[in-house]
Each structure stands twice: as C-alpha cells, then as structure tokens.
Design an enzyme around this catalytic site. Structure first.
Site, PDB file in Angstrom:
ATOM      1  N   HIS A 122       0.872  -1.175   0.000  1.00 26.68           N
ATOM      2  CA  HIS A 122       0.000   0.000   0.000  1.00 26.68           C
ATOM      3  C   HIS A 122       0.913   1.230   0.000  1.00 26.68           C
ATOM      4  O   HIS A 122       2.011   1.189   0.548  1.00 26.68           O
ATOM      5  CB  HIS A 122      -0.838  -0.056   1.283  1.00 26.68           C
ATOM      6  CG  HIS A 122      -1.864   1.025   1.413  1.00 26.68           C
ATOM      7  ND1 HIS A 122      -1.560   2.288   1.831  1.00 26.68           N
ATOM      8  CD2 HIS A 122      -3.204   1.015   1.199  1.00 26.68           C
ATOM      9  CE1 HIS A 122      -2.657   3.019   1.875  1.00 26.68           C
ATOM     10  NE2 HIS A 122      -3.677   2.272   1.487  1.00 26.68           N
ATOM     11  N   ASP A 199       3.549  -3.968   8.039  1.00 29.25           N
ATOM     12  CA  ASP A 199       2.292  -3.232   7.935  1.00 29.25           C
ATOM     13  C   ASP A 199       1.163  -4.229   8.219  1.00 29.25           C
ATOM     14  O   ASP A 199       0.856  -5.085   7.391  1.00 29.25           O
ATOM     15  CB  ASP A 199       2.195  -2.653   6.513  1.00 29.25           C
ATOM     16  CG  ASP A 199       0.842  -2.028   6.224  1.00 29.25           C
ATOM     17  OD1 ASP A 199      -0.069  -2.124   7.064  1.00 29.25           O
ATOM     18  OD2 ASP A 199       0.698  -1.447   5.129  1.00 29.25           O
ATOM     19  N   GLN A 202      -4.122  -4.841   7.359  1.00 25.25           N
ATOM     20  CA  GLN A 202      -5.157  -5.772   6.887  1.00 25.25           C
ATOM     21  C   GLN A 202      -5.115  -7.115   7.617  1.00 25.25           C
ATOM     22  O   GLN A 202      -5.804  -8.049   7.214  1.00 25.25           O
ATOM     23  CB  GLN A 202      -5.006  -6.005   5.379  1.00 25.25           C
ATOM     24  CG  GLN A 202      -5.189  -4.760   4.534  1.00 25.25           C
ATOM     25  CD  GLN A 202      -6.604  -4.186   4.602  1.00 25.25           C
ATOM     26  OE1 GLN A 202      -7.525  -4.813   5.126  1.00 25.25           O
ATOM     27  NE2 GLN A 202      -6.772  -2.987   4.094  1.00 25.25           N
ATOM     28  N   LYS A 225      -9.852  -0.263  11.327  1.00 19.91           N
ATOM     29  CA  LYS A 225      -9.999  -1.504  10.557  1.00 19.91           C
ATOM     30  C   LYS A 225     -10.237  -2.711  11.467  1.00 19.91           C
ATOM     31  O   LYS A 225     -10.357  -3.837  10.997  1.00 19.91           O
ATOM     32  CB  LYS A 225      -8.758  -1.738   9.691  1.00 19.91           C
ATOM     33  CG  LYS A 225      -8.589  -0.707   8.565  1.00 19.91           C
ATOM     34  CD  LYS A 225      -7.540  -1.156   7.594  1.00 19.91           C
ATOM     35  CE  LYS A 225      -6.906  -0.040   6.805  1.00 19.91           C
ATOM     36  NZ  LYS A 225      -7.742   0.542   5.758  1.00 19.91           N
ATOM     37  N   CYS A 365      -4.794   2.402  -3.630  1.00 18.85           N
ATOM     38  CA  CYS A 365      -3.547   2.978  -3.081  1.00 18.85           C
ATOM     39  C   CYS A 365      -2.390   1.990  -3.236  1.00 18.85           C
ATOM     40  O   CYS A 365      -1.565   1.828  -2.329  1.00 18.85           O
ATOM     41  CB  CYS A 365      -3.697   3.376  -1.618  1.00 18.85           C
ATOM     42  SG  CYS A 365      -5.016   4.546  -1.333  1.00 18.85           S
TER      43      CYS A 365
END
Ligand code: C6P
Length: 408
Positions: A122, A199, A202, A225, A365
């Site tokens: 991303h 990261d 997600q 999220k 993105c």
C-alpha cells in the site's frame, strides 16, 4: 461475555440501513470496518462521564481519563503479545509507518545501505520508504510477486545481503488478499542483520497476531480496521529500538525537562506522543478489542475463511470475471479483488451500489501493484466478522445483473 458470531451482525446498528431501497451489503471492510454498539457506547460513555485531558490533571476526572487511556495501552499490549511500553498510540497505520521511516530509518541508514519493500505494498508502506531512501541516498529494492500473487521468496532471498538495513512489507495485501509469511521473512532479514517493519493494517482484525512469535521489529495497524474508531492506531516497536528511534513530533507531555536550548525527552512510549492524543478513540479501540475477544479468534477465523472460500467459488463461477491473488485457502485473507472483463471497476461498483452492495473500486492505493498486474484498477469485496452467506449471494447476484446491464 462470550458472543456468538452467527448473530454478531445484530451488534452493528449501521447494518440495518437501507441503501437505495435495498438492505446494506457492506463489503468494504478493508477500507474501514463498521462499529459495534459496544464501541459506540464506550465513546458516548467516555464523553458523558470521563472526559478530561490525560497525564496532566491531578483531579479525579483527569485520573479517570488517564487510567482509561493507559488501560487500553495495556490491553493492546496483551492483544498483540508485547510489553506495555512497546505500544505507541498514533493516528493510524500511515502515521505509524511514517514515524518509523522518519524517526528510526534516519538513525540507522548509512551510505551504501539498501531498503527492501515489496511490489504489493500500500502507498503508506511504500512512499515513506521512497522518501527515506531519497533522504539517505540509499537504494530501494522490490520483492516481486509470482503468478499466484504471492511474494517471490527466492527473489527475496537473492535481494537480501549485508547491505540490507531495513525490510518493510505488508502482513496481508489489501488488493491480493495474500497473507505473507511474516515469521519466515523476518528470520531471513534478521539473518543478514536487517530490521523488519510490518504493515499489519489488513491483518489485525482478521486473525491473531503475536509479536513474540513473529519477532518483527516494528508492527503497525489502525483502530478503524479492527471495529474501532478512526483517528487511533498503534505502532509496536521492540523496546531497544524505540529507545534508538527519534520522535517525529515535538510538544507537550513527551518531555522530562525543557531548557532554552535543549530538551530531555521521556522514554517510550511517552516520547512519541506529543500533544493531546486521541483519548476517546483509544477508549473506543479498547472496546473494539474486547468485542473481538468476546467472540474469539477461532470463531472469527473459521467464519471468515468459510465465507471467503464460498465467495471465491461463487465468483470464480461467473463467466468473464478475473480474480487476482492466491486461490482460496490458507494464504488468502478475507478479501477478493476482481475485474469484470469489459466493464470499468468504477462502473461495476456504481451498479452494485444500486443494489445496496458496497465494494471498493480503483487502484486501492497500490499503483505499483496495479502496474505489475497490468491493470489500472480493480473491484474489491472485503469481508468482516458480521458478513454472512446472504451477503456473498447478494454480491454475486448483483454482479450477474451488472453483466446483463452492460451486456458483457
Ligand atoms: N487501506 C483500503 O481500502 P490507514 O489509512 O492509515 O488507516 O491505513 C493505511 C493502509 C496501510 N496499509 C494497508 C495494507 C492498507 O490496506 C491501508 C489502508 C484501505 O485498502 C484504504 S486506502
């Protein structure tokens, strides 16, 4: 309080909304999740009963707010299996990653070093590293993907060398749904002496993440999220590396002593949290984690896996639909990105919206990934714990109607 996942959707008031006269089928959970009543109530309760600034006041209300905020830090630490002082509150994943790329990378990068990221990042885990590489005058190198949309680990092994100083990659791709082997990749990076930044935007709301097990050096995720509020995120960092890392923002509450020319900073986590932090949002995040815990990871993981497997099979059966990323199975998380051949993804998403189905369309993105896939945009359906088979059926029925509408 053990909650039954089968009736979890009743806890999310927004799911009762009608969109264009149709029931809301919310399949944009990778962008942001909806909030359970428990999170909404926690925010309201905080503002109605506990609101004060933290760490500053000696009066009861300020102490209550401080206890609430610091209590959530402890909760997050337990949730990801870290020490409390290794948890920094930020505005979200983007801020967390930027802070590492600014405050940590600047401390360790030297001429001749290399940073490795992946083509599936991303922009939030890509542009900060481009910037860090440019500032330090070092090379930025990319791990590519294979045909299945998984990272090419042989090429990753080839890229790694004594020059590698930082490796940054996503736990789960927000486009391909690929779950990357974080533990293995971290070990490989550590073997050449590199630091690892993950990261987790997600990943965290979908399965258990454990900092001790993964052994990465930094890990970032967003509250919004994981069924929590916007405006709050987490940066985990190993204690000794947070000591080395510089704060990026400066101001109130992060100092021990300020003199005219020099300042002595508090230790982590305080030294990173300048100014008034998103206190209510942190309280809301705590309620979101408690909500997830009440359902439990085994139920959430099994439910989402079942749902994504069913969705994959049903979508794959629609003629003219191209699915990106790995097949349904253990390396795919709860999202499916696709293109309906001959129809622009924005048109697909617009027609789905007329049926009450909310999906995301665009480059997500992740423009370098779009280039690698040879497309400019895709459509993405992403699932959360409250989605069910009826949502999958509505998505597929709406896609069939879209095909008929565009006569493709
Ligand atoms: N992806 C999506 O629809 P923030 O905005 O800071 O909470 O999260 C940024 C981010 C970082 N990494 C990954 C892998 C992400 O998916 C995201 C956010 C959303 O895919 C919004 S673009």
């Amino acid at each position: 309080m053990v909650k039954n996942i089968a009736i979890a959707r009743n806890d999310f008031p927004i799911l009762n909304e009608k969109i264009n006269g149709e029931p809301l089928t919310y399949l944009d959970n990778a962008a942001t999740t909806q909030k359970p009543q428990a999170v909404i109530d926690a925010l309201t309760h905080y503002y109605e009963h506990d609101n004060a600034n933290i760490h500053r006041g000696v009066y009861t209300l300020a102490e209550r707010a401080t206890e609430g905020y610091e209590g959530v830090r402890q909760h997050v630490a337990k949730f990801i299996h870290a020490a409390t002082d290794e948890v920094i509150f930020t505005r979200g994943t983007t801020t967390s990653l930027n802070w590492v790329a600014l405050g940590f990378a600047s401390q360790v990068l030297q001429a001749g070093d290399e940073i490795i990221i992946t083509v599936m990042e991303h922009h939030s885990n890509l542009v900060p590293w481009q910037q860090a590489a440019q500032r330090a005058g070092v090379k930025l190198r990319y791990v590519e993907i294979n045909e299945q949309g998984e990272l090419d680990l042989a090429q990753y092994a080839d890229l790694l060398s004594a020059k590698t100083k930082i490796v940054a990659f996503t736990h789960v791709s927000n486009v391909l749904g690929t779950i990357n082997p974080v533990k293995q990749m971290t070990k490989m990076a550590h073997d050449v002496g590199a630091y690892v930044v993950v990261d987790g935007a997600q990943a965290v709301g979908h399965f258990k993440v454990d900092m001790q097990d993964l052994d990465c050096d930094f890990y970032a995720f967003s509250g919004h999220k994981v069924y929590g509020p916007t405006g709050i995120g987490v940066l985990y960092g190993k204690r000794e590396l947070l000591t080395l890392m510089n704060p990026v923002e400066f101001g109130g509450e992060m100092i021990n002593l300020v003199q005219r020319q020099i300042t002595d900073f508090k230790p982590a986590p305080e030294k990173f949290e300048a100014g008034t932090m998103p206190i209510a949002q942190a309280i809301g995040l705590g309620a979101a984690l408690a909500y997830i815990e009440a359902i439990g990871w085994p139920a959430i993981e099994a439910h989402e896996q079942e749902l994504v497997n069913a969705a994959y099979a049903q979508l794959a059966a629609i003629e003219g639909l191209t699915i990106y990323g790995p097949p349904a199975g253990p390396t795919r998380s709860a999202l499916i990105t696709f293109n309906l051949n001959g129809v622009h993804p924005h048109d697909v998403a617009t027609v789905l919206d007329t049926q009450g189905v909310a999906v995301r369309a665009g480059h997500h993105c992740a423009q370098p990934l779009m280039q690698a896939l040879g497309v400019s945009a895709t459509t993405r359906a992403s699932f959360g714990l409250y989605n069910n088979q009826a949502d999958v059926d509505r998505l597929c029925a709406a896609l069939v109607e879209t095909k008929e509408f565009f006569q493709v």
